[in-house]
Write a protein that holds these residues in place. Structure first.
Motif, mmCIF file in Angstrom:
data_model
loop_
_atom_site.group_PDB
_atom_site.id
_atom_site.type_symbol
_atom_site.label_atom_id
_atom_site.label_comp_id
_atom_site.label_asym_id
_atom_site.label_seq_id
_atom_site.Cartn_x
_atom_site.Cartn_y
_atom_site.Cartn_z
ATOM 1 N N PRO A 21 42.176 -97.702 19.499
ATOM 2 C CA PRO A 21 41.310 -97.664 18.204
ATOM 3 C C PRO A 21 42.267 -97.007 17.098
ATOM 4 O O PRO A 21 43.090 -96.066 17.405
ATOM 5 C CB PRO A 21 40.127 -97.021 18.651
ATOM 6 C CG PRO A 21 39.968 -97.222 19.983
ATOM 7 C CD PRO A 21 41.191 -97.316 20.523
ATOM 8 N N ALA A 22 41.865 -97.655 15.777
ATOM 9 C CA ALA A 22 42.847 -97.148 14.825
ATOM 10 C C ALA A 22 42.385 -95.622 14.376
ATOM 11 O O ALA A 22 41.472 -95.218 14.778
ATOM 12 C CB ALA A 22 42.292 -97.801 13.418
ATOM 13 N N GLY A 23 43.855 -94.782 14.288
ATOM 14 C CA GLY A 23 43.610 -93.424 14.137
ATOM 15 C C GLY A 23 43.748 -92.694 15.580
ATOM 16 O O GLY A 23 43.752 -91.421 15.396
ATOM 17 N N GLU A 24 43.528 -93.333 16.410
ATOM 18 C CA GLU A 24 43.609 -92.441 17.784
ATOM 19 C C GLU A 24 45.115 -92.696 18.776
ATOM 20 O O GLU A 24 45.833 -93.735 18.385
ATOM 21 C CB GLU A 24 42.552 -93.437 18.745
ATOM 22 C CG GLU A 24 41.145 -93.192 18.304
ATOM 23 C CD GLU A 24 40.512 -91.698 18.075
ATOM 24 O OE1 GLU A 24 40.814 -90.971 19.091
ATOM 25 O OE2 GLU A 24 40.042 -91.439 17.159
ATOM 26 N N SER A 25 45.369 -91.629 19.314
ATOM 27 C CA SER A 25 46.691 -91.638 20.051
ATOM 28 C C SER A 25 46.110 -91.223 21.417
ATOM 29 O O SER A 25 45.085 -90.554 21.688
ATOM 30 C CB SER A 25 47.394 -90.487 19.417
ATOM 31 O OG SER A 25 47.134 -89.291 19.439
ATOM 32 N N ALA A 26 46.983 -91.288 22.441
ATOM 33 C CA ALA A 26 46.532 -91.302 23.764
ATOM 34 C C ALA A 26 46.986 -89.645 24.038
ATOM 35 O O ALA A 26 48.042 -89.137 23.824
ATOM 36 C CB ALA A 26 47.564 -92.004 24.923
ATOM 37 N N LYS A 27 46.154 -88.871 24.524
ATOM 38 C CA LYS A 27 46.250 -87.531 25.033
ATOM 39 C C LYS A 27 46.541 -87.266 26.532
ATOM 40 O O LYS A 27 47.336 -86.536 26.755
ATOM 41 C CB LYS A 27 44.919 -86.601 24.476
ATOM 42 C CG LYS A 27 44.913 -85.219 24.903
ATOM 43 C CD LYS A 27 43.682 -84.498 24.257
ATOM 44 C CE LYS A 27 42.432 -85.046 24.973
ATOM 45 N NZ LYS A 27 41.384 -84.157 24.487
ATOM 46 N N THR A 39 53.317 -93.532 26.825
ATOM 47 C CA THR A 39 53.122 -93.673 25.376
ATOM 48 C C THR A 39 54.114 -92.723 24.740
ATOM 49 O O THR A 39 54.905 -92.060 25.382
ATOM 50 C CB THR A 39 51.781 -93.285 25.093
ATOM 51 O OG1 THR A 39 51.325 -93.509 23.730
ATOM 52 C CG2 THR A 39 51.447 -91.748 25.487
ATOM 53 N N THR A 40 53.855 -92.599 23.471
ATOM 54 C CA THR A 40 54.785 -91.685 22.676
ATOM 55 C C THR A 40 54.064 -90.580 21.969
ATOM 56 O O THR A 40 52.695 -91.204 21.567
ATOM 57 C CB THR A 40 55.681 -92.297 21.547
ATOM 58 O OG1 THR A 40 54.822 -93.199 20.919
ATOM 59 C CG2 THR A 40 56.476 -93.198 22.270
ATOM 60 N N PRO A 41 54.486 -89.455 21.817
ATOM 61 C CA PRO A 41 53.330 -88.573 21.131
ATOM 62 C C PRO A 41 52.975 -88.974 19.809
ATOM 63 O O PRO A 41 53.722 -89.494 19.012
ATOM 64 C CB PRO A 41 54.373 -87.262 21.220
ATOM 65 C CG PRO A 41 55.313 -87.213 22.128
ATOM 66 C CD PRO A 41 55.568 -89.024 22.008
ATOM 67 N N GLY A 42 51.637 -88.935 19.556
ATOM 68 C CA GLY A 42 51.127 -89.294 18.416
ATOM 69 C C GLY A 42 50.968 -90.709 18.050
ATOM 70 O O GLY A 42 50.654 -91.390 17.206
ATOM 71 N N GLY A 43 51.422 -91.636 19.223
ATOM 72 C CA GLY A 43 51.518 -93.181 19.096
ATOM 73 C C GLY A 43 50.085 -93.701 19.404
ATOM 74 O O GLY A 43 49.461 -93.273 20.254
ATOM 75 N N GLU A 46 42.313 -90.681 27.713
ATOM 76 C CA GLU A 46 41.526 -89.727 26.733
ATOM 77 C C GLU A 46 42.197 -89.702 25.431
ATOM 78 O O GLU A 46 43.762 -89.418 25.526
ATOM 79 C CB GLU A 46 41.513 -88.637 27.373
ATOM 80 C CG GLU A 46 40.504 -88.519 28.657
ATOM 81 C CD GLU A 46 40.546 -87.101 29.224
ATOM 82 O OE1 GLU A 46 41.685 -86.252 28.713
ATOM 83 O OE2 GLU A 46 39.617 -86.732 29.971
ATOM 84 N N THR A 47 41.744 -89.957 24.470
ATOM 85 C CA THR A 47 42.383 -90.105 23.270
ATOM 86 C C THR A 47 42.147 -88.877 22.231
ATOM 87 O O THR A 47 41.001 -88.275 22.694
ATOM 88 C CB THR A 47 41.847 -91.339 22.293
ATOM 89 O OG1 THR A 47 40.646 -91.211 21.654
ATOM 90 C CG2 THR A 47 41.806 -92.541 23.254
ATOM 91 N N GLU A 48 42.902 -88.802 21.138
ATOM 92 C CA GLU A 48 42.729 -87.565 20.259
ATOM 93 C C GLU A 48 42.757 -88.414 18.744
ATOM 94 O O GLU A 48 43.686 -89.472 18.662
ATOM 95 C CB GLU A 48 43.383 -86.601 20.304
ATOM 96 C CG GLU A 48 44.992 -86.879 20.422
ATOM 97 C CD GLU A 48 45.804 -85.485 20.728
ATOM 98 O OE1 GLU A 48 45.056 -84.223 20.933
ATOM 99 O OE2 GLU A 48 47.090 -85.498 20.678
ATOM 100 N N PRO A 49 41.982 -88.054 17.831
ATOM 101 C CA PRO A 49 41.351 -86.555 17.632
ATOM 102 C C PRO A 49 39.633 -87.057 18.266
ATOM 103 O O PRO A 49 38.794 -86.071 18.138
ATOM 104 C CB PRO A 49 41.290 -86.368 16.082
ATOM 105 C CG PRO A 49 41.555 -87.714 15.232
ATOM 106 C CD PRO A 49 42.322 -88.567 16.371
ATOM 107 N N SER A 50 39.653 -88.463 18.492
ATOM 108 C CA SER A 50 37.923 -88.263 18.562
ATOM 109 C C SER A 50 37.557 -88.090 20.095
ATOM 110 O O SER A 50 36.395 -88.144 20.301
ATOM 111 C CB SER A 50 37.662 -90.008 17.977
ATOM 112 O OG SER A 50 37.946 -90.085 17.017
ATOM 113 N N ASP A 51 38.380 -87.723 20.820
ATOM 114 C CA ASP A 51 38.080 -87.661 22.396
ATOM 115 C C ASP A 51 37.358 -88.792 22.990
ATOM 116 O O ASP A 51 36.260 -88.648 23.687
ATOM 117 C CB ASP A 51 37.296 -86.309 22.582
ATOM 118 C CG ASP A 51 37.191 -85.821 24.124
ATOM 119 O OD1 ASP A 51 38.294 -86.164 24.631
ATOM 120 O OD2 ASP A 51 36.368 -85.122 24.533
ATOM 121 N N LEU A 52 37.988 -90.170 22.745
ATOM 122 C CA LEU A 52 37.456 -91.333 23.469
ATOM 123 C C LEU A 52 37.822 -91.281 24.636
ATOM 124 O O LEU A 52 38.967 -91.008 25.073
ATOM 125 C CB LEU A 52 37.636 -92.452 22.466
ATOM 126 C CG LEU A 52 37.240 -92.593 21.109
ATOM 127 C CD1 LEU A 52 37.739 -93.910 20.351
ATOM 128 C CD2 LEU A 52 35.898 -92.417 20.920
#
Length: 281
Positions: A74-80, A93-97, A120-126
């Protein structure tokens, strides 16, 4: 023989022949349309699949062994965090990607195997859950999947472009700030090195080994292997008058604050029953 009976019979045969030809043509047309529909369906499956995000949903992904599959977060999310069985699957994945690339490992031996990938994504913790299935190389599979959050303003193309522009400007501003800070640090370092009085300017003696002495015209740094905070340090002026000085201990070095020596002056260090001294040459 009555010719009146033969004429209608001939007409019936002709009518049947025409109907048969029309039916054959219709069947061929339907078959062609079917092939075209199947071709379009296969072609569609090779495009990007776009699906709305749901926390309860487990997204199904079919993978050809060795072929990378792109998952657009989702837009604005990256893999944590990525959770999967590394024996059969790979996810990178790449950091912040905002993308995760997934592969089925192996070849024909992995076909038919299934597994789960949790992201698990950040910043929304999806949390995104995918059910992976390895299929043979002749299968029609999509090349990518995009997951979006319904109603999110980030799905608006104009806002997404604005966000990209702002992110680019932020990166540029951060780079400029880093370069400015680096330039200031380099200038400070050059000034500090210019004011640094090195070990060769000092002599030392006493009951213990003093390995290094330097000053920056503000503080004096005296390195001793067994330095402790129980030492007593005195400043002795030209007349022989002694006074206690404040210091800190950092990594085996005494940092004598706001005191540097001039010719004729010295520091006296007292460690228990042992003493040492430092003076300018």
């Amino acid at each position: 023989m009555d010719t009146r009976k033969r004429v209608p019979r001939a007409r019936q045969l002709i009518r049947l022949a025409v109907i048969t030809l029309l039916l054959c043509a219709a069947a061929r047309s339907a078959e062609a349309r079917g092939r075209d529909t199947r071709d379009r369906a296969v072609e569609a499956t090779t495009d990007t699949v776009r699906l709305p995000y749901s926390r309860e949903k487990v997204f199904r992904v079919r993978l050809i062994p060795g072929a990378p599959f792109a998952l657009e977060l989702p837009a604005g999310e990256s893999a944590k965090n990525l959770w999967y069985d590394s024996r059969w699957w790979a996810a990178e994945t790449t950091p912040g990607g905002g993308r995760v690339f997934i592969r089925a490992l192996g070849s024909s031996d992995v076909v038919g195997r299934t597994g789960l990938l949790h992201i698990e994504t950040e910043p929304s913790d999806l949390r995104l859950s995918l059910r992976l299935e390895a299929v043979d190389e002749d299968s029609a599979v999509p090349a990518a999947m995009e997951i979006y959050v319904e109603g999110s303003a980030l799905n608006d193309p104009a806002r997404r472009q604005m966000r990209k522009t702002l992110d680019h400007d932020l990166v540029y501003a951060q780079k400029q700030a880093e370069e400015h800070a680096r330039a200031e640090f380099d200038a400070w370092r050059k000034g500090a090195l210019a004011n640094l009085r090195g070990d060769e300017a000092y002599e030392r003696g006493g009951d213990f080994r003093i390995t290094r002495v330097v000053d920056d015209r503000v503080q004096t740094f005296v390195s001793i292997p067994n330095a402790t905070d129980r030492a007593v340090i005195q400043f002795v002026d030209k007349t022989g008058h002694a006074e206690l000085v404040n210091y800190e201990v950092e990594n085996g070095t005494y940092v004598i604050q706001n005191k540097v020596l001039r010719p004729g002056e010295k520091f006296r260090l007292i460690l228990g029953k042992e003493q040492g001294w430092v003076a300018l040459r």
